[in-house]
Design an enzyme around this catalytic site. Structure first.
Site, PDB file in Angstrom:
ATOM      1  N   CYS A 138       0.840  -1.202   0.000  1.00 44.94           N
ATOM      2  CA  CYS A 138       0.000   0.000   0.000  1.00 44.94           C
ATOM      3  C   CYS A 138       0.878   1.256   0.000  1.00 44.94           C
ATOM      4  O   CYS A 138       2.031   1.214  -0.446  1.00 44.94           O
ATOM      5  CB  CYS A 138      -0.934  -0.018   1.214  1.00 44.94           C
ATOM      6  SG  CYS A 138      -2.257   1.214   1.135  1.00 44.94           S
ATOM      7  N   ASP A 154      -2.847   1.436  10.541  1.00 45.23           N
ATOM      8  CA  ASP A 154      -4.015   2.294  10.729  1.00 45.23           C
ATOM      9  C   ASP A 154      -4.457   2.253  12.172  1.00 45.23           C
ATOM     10  O   ASP A 154      -4.851   3.265  12.741  1.00 45.23           O
ATOM     11  CB  ASP A 154      -5.153   1.858   9.789  1.00 45.23           C
ATOM     12  CG  ASP A 154      -4.860   2.299   8.376  1.00 45.23           C
ATOM     13  OD1 ASP A 154      -5.113   3.473   8.063  1.00 45.23           O
ATOM     14  OD2 ASP A 154      -4.288   1.503   7.614  1.00 45.23           O
TER      15      ASP A 154
HETATM   16  C1  RUB Z   1      -3.355   3.191   3.840  1.00 45.30           C
HETATM   17  C2  RUB Z   1      -2.664   2.227   4.736  1.00 45.30           C
HETATM   18  C3  RUB Z   1      -1.390   2.711   5.373  1.00 45.30           C
HETATM   19  C4  RUB Z   1      -1.709   3.287   6.773  1.00 45.30           C
HETATM   20  C5  RUB Z   1      -0.543   4.038   7.364  1.00 45.30           C
HETATM   21  O1  RUB Z   1      -4.663   2.770   3.500  1.00 45.30           O
HETATM   22  O2  RUB Z   1      -3.112   1.142   5.019  1.00 45.30           O
HETATM   23  O3  RUB Z   1      -0.483   1.670   5.545  1.00 45.30           O
HETATM   24  O4  RUB Z   1      -2.817   4.161   6.688  1.00 45.30           O
HETATM   25  O5  RUB Z   1      -0.279   5.189   6.601  1.00 45.30           O
HETATM   26  P1  RUB Z   1      -5.617   3.766   2.657  1.00 45.30           P
HETATM   27  P2  RUB Z   1       0.630   6.359   7.220  1.00 45.30           P
HETATM   28  O6  RUB Z   1      -4.919   4.040   1.365  1.00 45.30           O
HETATM   29  O7  RUB Z   1      -6.900   3.038   2.521  1.00 45.30           O
HETATM   30  O8  RUB Z   1      -5.768   5.031   3.482  1.00 45.30           O
HETATM   31  O9  RUB Z   1       1.917   5.727   7.600  1.00 45.30           O
HETATM   32  O10 RUB Z   1       0.763   7.357   6.096  1.00 45.30           O
HETATM   33  O11 RUB Z   1      -0.070   6.927   8.410  1.00 45.30           O
END
Ligand code: RUB
Length: 307
Positions: free
Chosen positions: A131, A198
Site C-alpha cells: 500500500c 491504521d
Molecule cells: C493506507 C494504509 C497505510 C496506513 C498508514 O490505507 O493502510 O499503511 O494508513 O499510513 P488507505 P501512514 O490508502 O486506505 O488510506 O503511515 O501514512 O499513516
C-alpha cells in the site's frame, strides 16, 4: 460548512487524501479552517459546532484511530476551555493555536520515528512494503544511502502501491512494483517487510491495508522480519473495553465496475495481523515489541484506562 472543509471531507472519502497520518492531519486542518470562519458568538455554540464537525470527520474513514484520537482531544480541550470566562473570539484563537501545535508535534514525532526505522534497515537490504504509508516511505527515503531495494505490492483495488513506487523511485531508490499475488515469490529474497499502521489494538494486533496479514504470514514462513511503522496515537482505546475496531467496507465498484448480476463483491479496506507475526513496532519513542504498544500509547496519549 466552509467549502474547504467540504473538499477535505470529499478528498478523504475518495482516498485523494489517504494514509492514517495524512487523514488525521487533514481532519485537524479542517478544525482550524472552521475556527477561522465560525460565526458562533458564544464559546458553547462554538463547542457544539466543533463537536458536530468532529463526528462528521471521524465518519469519513471508520478505521482511523489516529484521526479519532486527534478529534477527541480537540473536543476535550474545548470542553475545558468553555468553562472559563473567555469570549468566543479568545476560545477560537486558543483552539486554533492548540490544533496548530498538534500538527507540529505530529511532524516532530514522525521525524524521530523515521530515524529509528532507518537504523533498523541493514545495508543493501531488500525491503517489501504494501500500500502507501507515508511513515514507511519516510523511513525508506531516510535509509536511501544504504543502497536498499524496495518491492512495492500494487495493492488492489485502488493501487496505492503505485503512489509508493513513484515516490520512492523519484527519490532515487531502486523500486519494483509487483502484483499482490507475487508476494510469496519475492519474500524468499527479502530481508524484511515494513508496512504502515491504521490501528493497533490493546493486545498489539495490527490493522492495516488488506493484504498486510497475508504478507505477515508469508514473512513468518520464510523467517523474514516483519515491522510496522506506527505512531503511538494509532492506538485504538476502544479495544481495551472489548470493542472491535470496525473494518471499513468500501464500494464494490472499486473492485468491479459492472459485475455480472449474480456475483457478490466484498471490499474490505483493511485486515488484522496478529501480534505474534510482528517482530516490532517502530514508534516515535523507539522500536518496541507488540505487547509494549498498549502501555506506551496509553501513557503518551494520557488515556486513563480505568473507570
Ligand atoms: C493506507 C494504509 C497505510 C496506513 C498508514 O490505507 O493502510 O499503511 O494508513 O499510513 P488507505 P501512514 O490508502 O486506505 O488510506 O503511515 O501514512 O499513516
Amino acid at each position: 460548512m466552509h467549502s474547504d472543509i467540504k473538499k477535505i471531507i470529499r478528498d478523504i472519502k475518495s482516498l485523494k487524501i489517504q494514509g492514517a497520518r495524512n487523514v488525521a492531519k487533514a481532519s485537524v486542518k479542517a478544525l482550524i479552517i472552521h475556527a477561522e470562519h465560525s460565526k458562533a458568538s458564544t464559546p458553547r455554540a462554538f463547542y457544539n459546532e466543533v463537536k458536530k464537525l468532529s463526528a462528521v470527520l471521524a465518519g469519513t474513514r471508520p478505521t482511523e484511530p489516529m484521526m479519532r484520537n486527534a478529534l477527541d482531544s480537540a473536543v476535550k480541550f474545548l470542553y475545558i476551555e468553555i468553562k472559563g470566562r473567555q469570549t468566543a473570539k479568545t476560545v477560537k484563537r486558543r483552539f486554533k493555536e492548540k490544533q496548530k501545535a498538534y500538527l507540529k508535534k505530529v511532524d516532530a514525532d514522525t521525524k524521530r520515528l523515521f530515524e529509528y526505522g532507518a537504523k533498523l534497515i541493514p545495508k543493501d537490504a531488500l525491503v517489501i512494503t504494501h500500500c502507501h504509508s507515508s511513515t514507511v516511505t519516510g523511513i525508506l527515503k531516510k535509509a536511501k544511502s544504504k543502497k536498499i531495494k524496495v518491492i512495492a505490492c500494487e495493492t488492489r483495488p485502488r493501487y496505492q502501491g503505485r503512489i509508493t513506487a513513484k515516490e520512492l523511485a523519484n527519490a532515487g531508490i531502486d523500486t519494483t512494483i509487483v502484483v499482490d499475488g507475487a508476494m510469496n515469490l519475492y519474500m524468499k529474497k527479502a530481508d524484511l517487510v515494513m508496512v504502515g499502521a491504521d490501528s493497533i489494538t490493546s493486545r498489539g494486533d495490527l490493522i492495516n491495508k488488506v493484504g498486510t496479514s497475508t504478507l505477515a504470514h508469508i514473512a513468518k514462513m520464510h523467517d523474514t522480519s516483519f515491522y510496522s511503522a506506527a505512531e503511538l496515537s494509532k492506538y485504538s482505546a476502544m479495544t481495551f473495553y472489548g470493542e472491535r475496531e470496525k473494518i471499513e467496507q468500501r464500494s464494490p465498484k472499486e473492485v468491479w465496475e459492472k459485475p455480472p448480476k449474480k456475483v457478490k463483491i466484498s471490499n474490505p479496506a483493511f485486515d488484522v495481523t496478529s501480534a505474534k507475526y510482528i517482530n516490532a513496532y517502530i514508534t516515535e519513542m523507539g522500536v518496541i515489541p507488540p505487547p509494549a504498544f498498549f502501555t506506551l500509547a496509553t501513557k503518551r496519549l494520557g488515556i486513563k484506562i480505568y473507570r
